[in-house]
Design an enzyme around this catalytic site. Structure first.
Site, mmCIF file in Angstrom:
data_model
loop_
_atom_site.group_PDB
_atom_site.id
_atom_site.type_symbol
_atom_site.label_atom_id
_atom_site.label_comp_id
_atom_site.label_asym_id
_atom_site.label_seq_id
_atom_site.Cartn_x
_atom_site.Cartn_y
_atom_site.Cartn_z
ATOM 1 N N GLU A 110 0.729 -1.152 0.028
ATOM 2 C CA GLU A 110 0.006 -0.012 -0.105
ATOM 3 C C GLU A 110 0.741 1.264 -0.024
ATOM 4 O OE1 GLU A 110 -4.146 -1.270 2.243
ATOM 5 O OE2 GLU A 110 -2.454 -1.045 3.312
ATOM 6 N N GLU A 130 -3.459 -9.626 3.804
ATOM 7 C CA GLU A 130 -4.282 -9.329 5.182
ATOM 8 C C GLU A 130 -5.440 -10.253 5.471
ATOM 9 O OE1 GLU A 130 -2.387 -5.460 4.335
ATOM 10 O OE2 GLU A 130 -2.856 -7.137 3.110
#
Length: 259
Positions: A110, A130
């Site tokens: 990210e 995640e």
């Protein structure tokens, strides 16, 4: 030793994330990165930034789960620029090059997506794992489907599978692949090229791209013609605007002053 190392080379800021083993980012590191990149944004003498990480194995594993287990709240104060100092830094109208030197996963990916140009070493690998720990890659869920084909982005988000630099290049997620030993040389070559360019034009490009992302074409054009983009107006009324025209007529390289 600081977890965020900086070096200024001419008009270029080099930022190195240095938190062995995995260059994971806790709240304190994120806040420091925010201060560094806010300083870059606000320093008129700095034109380009490179973000990389120490070592050869990890670019960044993202959020520091050990720090979280020790009490760092996941929804804590990440600092002025959000997680990693870049994701939510307002008004960052200068180019940022990401040099991925190894594993780039979770919040590390990210963070990389927050840059403008991504260069990766050939051994770099990527993932958004995640899902496997029962949480969401929130920033990637927003950004990734806009960067690569929707169905590929959804597969990566929903499965958390790993992919290599060659696949990332194939989907247009990164700009190029280099040998590990050439990564920083290539990042610096590109930074030098950008630093010699017109900073006011770069600022206008970044503001237009950022603000127009979710706008209809004509709405964005109307904002430009109505003088509603600050960076565009500054460019159109700048010395550099006239310098570009003069240099073209005089058949010479322009000298950009950023004003």
């Amino acid at each position: 030793m600081s977890a965020v190392l900086t070096e200024i080379r001419g008009h270029i800021l080099e930022v190195t994330l240095a938190r062995p083993k995995a260059n994971a980012i806790d709240l304190a590191t994120s806040r420091e990165m925010g201060r560094v990149f806010a300083g870059f944004r606000d320093n008129p003498d700095l034109r380009v930034a490179i973000l990389t990480a120490a070592g050869e194995k990890f670019f960044s594993a993202g959020w520091d789960l050990k720090a979280a287990a020790a009490g760092d709240p996941v929804d804590g104060d990440y600092g002025v620029g959000g997680f990693g100092g870049l994701q939510e830094l307002r008004g960052l109208n200068k180019p940022v090059i990401i040099a991925v030197n190894g594993i780039c996963c979770g919040g590390g990916l990210e963070l990389a997506l927050s840059g403008d140009i991504i260069i990766a070493a050939g051994h770099a690998t990527f993932a958004l794992p995640e899902i496997r720990s029962g949480t969401v890659a929130d920033a990637a869920s927003i950004k990734l489907p806009k960067r690569i084909p929707y169905h590929i982005a959804m597969e990566l988000l929903l499965t958390g599978r790993w992919f290599d630099a060659k696949e990332a290049l194939g989907w247009g997620l990164i700009n190029r692949i280099t040998r590990a030993e050439d990564l920083m040389a290539e990042a610096r070559r590109l930074a030098d090229e950008l630093a010699s360019g017109p900073p006011l034009v770069f600022a206008a490009i970044k503001e237009i791209v950022r603000e127009a992302e979710n706008m209809k074409f004509q709405d964005a054009m109307n904002r430009i013609t109505r003088s509603q983009f600050e960076t565009v107006e500054r460019l159109y009324n700048s010395e550099d605007q006239f310098e570009g025209a003069r240099a073209f007529v005089e058949k010479r390289d322009p000298v950009w002053k950023g004003r």
